[in-house]
Design an enzyme around this catalytic site. Structure first.
Site, PDB file in Angstrom:
ATOM      1  N   LYS A  87       0.811  -1.226   0.000  1.00 12.11           N
ATOM      2  CA  LYS A  87       0.000   0.000   0.000  1.00 12.11           C
ATOM      3  C   LYS A  87       0.844   1.274   0.000  1.00 12.11           C
ATOM      4  O   LYS A  87       0.465   2.277  -0.579  1.00 12.11           O
ATOM      5  CB  LYS A  87      -0.943   0.009   1.204  1.00 12.11           C
ATOM      6  CG  LYS A  87      -1.997  -1.088   1.096  1.00 12.11           C
ATOM      7  CD  LYS A  87      -3.356  -0.610   1.519  1.00 12.11           C
ATOM      8  CE  LYS A  87      -4.451  -1.569   1.084  1.00 12.11           C
ATOM      9  NZ  LYS A  87      -4.302  -2.933   1.615  1.00 12.11           N
ATOM     10  N   GLU A 109      -9.671   6.629   3.676  1.00 12.62           N
ATOM     11  CA  GLU A 109     -10.578   5.634   4.242  1.00 12.62           C
ATOM     12  C   GLU A 109      -9.743   4.410   4.600  1.00 12.62           C
ATOM     13  O   GLU A 109      -8.678   4.188   4.022  1.00 12.62           O
ATOM     14  CB  GLU A 109     -11.637   5.235   3.212  1.00 12.62           C
ATOM     15  CG  GLU A 109     -11.194   4.190   2.175  1.00 12.62           C
ATOM     16  CD  GLU A 109     -10.137   4.678   1.174  1.00 12.62           C
ATOM     17  OE1 GLU A 109      -9.967   5.907   1.056  1.00 12.62           O
ATOM     18  OE2 GLU A 109      -9.476   3.835   0.541  1.00 12.62           O
ATOM     19  N   SER A 376       1.569  -9.786  -1.313  1.00 11.59           N
ATOM     20  CA  SER A 376       1.269  -8.359  -1.128  1.00 11.59           C
ATOM     21  C   SER A 376       1.529  -7.833   0.280  1.00 11.59           C
ATOM     22  O   SER A 376       1.714  -6.631   0.460  1.00 11.59           O
ATOM     23  CB  SER A 376      -0.184  -8.085  -1.522  1.00 11.59           C
ATOM     24  OG  SER A 376      -1.062  -8.940  -0.817  1.00 11.59           O
TER      25      SER A 376
HETATM   26  C1  LIG Z   1      -5.206  -3.971   1.280  1.00 10.32           C
HETATM   27  C2  LIG Z   1      -4.513  -5.220   0.956  1.00 10.32           C
HETATM   28  C3  LIG Z   1      -4.891  -6.034  -0.149  1.00 10.32           C
HETATM   29  C4  LIG Z   1      -6.079  -5.722  -1.010  1.00 10.32           C
HETATM   30  O1  LIG Z   1      -6.004  -4.553  -1.740  1.00 10.32           O
HETATM   31  P1  LIG Z   1      -5.746  -4.527  -3.293  1.00 10.32           P
HETATM   32  O2  LIG Z   1      -6.055  -3.130  -3.678  1.00 10.32           O
HETATM   33  O3  LIG Z   1      -6.692  -5.521  -3.924  1.00 10.32           O
HETATM   34  O4  LIG Z   1      -4.337  -4.915  -3.533  1.00 10.32           O
HETATM   35  C5  LIG Z   1      -4.149  -7.151  -0.431  1.00 10.32           C
HETATM   36  N1  LIG Z   1      -3.098  -7.519   0.340  1.00 10.32           N
HETATM   37  C6  LIG Z   1      -2.707  -6.798   1.401  1.00 10.32           C
HETATM   38  C7  LIG Z   1      -1.550  -7.259   2.206  1.00 10.32           C
HETATM   39  C8  LIG Z   1      -3.407  -5.629   1.753  1.00 10.32           C
HETATM   40  O5  LIG Z   1      -3.017  -4.917   2.825  1.00 10.32           O
END
Ligand SMILES: *Cc1c(COP(=O)(O)O)cnc(C)c1O
Length: 390
Positions: A87, A109, A376
């Site tokens: 993020k 948000e 992610s």
């Molecule tokens: C917020 C988040 C997501 C989901 O958000 P996307 O916009 O779909 O990438 C996925 N993985 C992690 C670790 C997150 O914090």
């Protein structure tokens, strides 16, 4: 409302907002296009990516997981970014735009708190006032992240309307923005919202895919066969996919949260079960009930728990550029356990859906395949939830 094709991905996207927001969206678009390719902006962004976020993140060959599955798996290690997820790639970029525009107050948000923390972090870094809207339900569920944001100097406003979760927090942000447009910049957390947000966030997150391309070519002398990412709003997925859009031999798989199952109401699989509609200023797939009301969503991972999806994914689906599948809570927990035990990496529950999907469906891949999974985020935030379930 005039239909401007630049605002759309195919038929998806657009700018469905009250009149008052036209000016700041137009201002954002103009500033973005004026600066984003300049040497000064790129070198500043790159400075923070390398020295503050920790980029480039490694592309890690997961040898044990590969042997277990029978084909090569690489993990793009966004879990190693500062604050523990992808993020911050986006919040740094948007905060730099806020500085250029000269707005000193930032709103954001947050659902689980991950985007709120990433925003509070860059506001501390750049000396911006930060107000984070968070559904009251989520404030109770995610107390540690609320405290984290406060430590970083942010004000957290509990939202008491609707289902008291993420979608209501976004509505509240849009309302605040309408009122305080003069001095306020809205940092959106995923590839969602009115144009130009889906485009801007995608471009900031595309660093994931550009690095992956360079790294895999160096390691394997060829492009991967598959890219796999979890899809909430869709920013980590489109960030990985976008730089490969024109590479026709690279297949893309987006994994949505099937929660307790697609035949229950307890899921967030928008691209499977949604209908084309308008939410949060964009035309895209939206989960609605029989009466057309936005449906409450559910997933074991709060980051995937969103009743719409970025318009570019709706577009990729409509032209079959990416395949969208789903993984249940149980599959995500399986992914979490396997990656922890085989590789010594605790994944966030969001990318655990992608890992679980690949493990469970390993038969669909060929032994010569190279599969890149976007990891992610890291799993520390989810340990309590996992403990309750395993
Ligand atoms: C917020 C988040 C997501 C989901 O958000 P996307 O916009 O779909 O990438 C996925 N993985 C992690 C670790 C997150 O914090």
């Amino acid at each position: 409302m005039s239909v401007n094709s630049k605002w759309y991905f195919g038929q998806f996207g657009g700018r469905f907002v009250p009149e008052t927001l036209y000016f700041p969206l137009e201002e954002l678009e103009q500033v973005y296009f004026k600066f984003y390719k300049t040497k000064k902006f790129l070198s500043e962004l790159n400075y923070y990516y390398t020295t503050y976020v920790g980029r480039p993140t490694p592309l890690y060959y997961a040898k044990n997981l590969s042997e277990y599955c029978g084909f090569k798996i690489y993990l793009k290690r966004e879990d190693l970014c500062h604050t523990g997820a992808h993020k911050i790639n986006n919040t740094i970029g948007q905060a730099l735009l806020a500085k250029i525009i000269g707005k000193k107050r930032v709103i954001a948000e947050t659902g689980a708190g991950q985007h709120g923390v990433a925003t509070a972090t860059v506001c501390a870094l750049f000396n911006l006032r930060c107000v984070v809207y968070m559904g009251e339900e989520d404030v109770h569920r995610q107390q540690i992240n609320v405290y984290r944001m406060k430590l970083l100097g942010a004000e957290v406003v509990p939202v008491k309307t609707g289902s008291k979760t993420l979608k209501d927090a976004i509505n509240e942000c849009l309302r605040d923005w309408v009122t305080n447009v003069k001095n306020t910049f809205y940092i959106i957390g995923s590839v969602v919202g009115p144009h130009p947000y889906p485009l801007i966030v995608r471009n900031f997150q595309s660093i994931i895919g550009w690095e992956t391309k360079r790294q895999i070519l160096k390691l394997e002398k060829r492009l991967p066969d598959y890219l796999v990412s979890c899809v909430g709003g869709g920013s980590n997925a489109i960030g990985l996919f976008h730089p490969f859009f024109n590479e026709k031999n690279v297949k893309m798989i987006g994994v949505e949260a099937a929660g307790k199952g697609l035949n229950t109401n307890l899921h967030s699989a928008t691209l499977h079960k949604g209908k084309i509609g308008i939410l949060h200023g964009m035309k895209t797939f939206v989960l609605v009930d029989k009466d057309g009301q936005v449906q409450p969503t559910y997933s074991i991972s709060a980051g995937l728990d969103y009743p719409a999806v970025g318009p570019e994914h709706s577009f990729y689906k409509s032209i079959s550029r990416a395949e969208y599948v789903s993984a249940s809570d149980d599959t995500a927990l399986l992914g979490f356990e396997i990656l922890s035990k085989l590789e010594g990496i605790l994944p966030a529950l969001e990318p655990a859906h992608a890992i679980g999907y690949v493990v469970k469906n390993k038969k669909r891949f060929h032994k010569n395949n190279i599969v890149v999974i976007c990891l992610s985020g890291r799993g520390d935030k989810d340990i309590d939830i996992v403990r309750r379930h395993l």
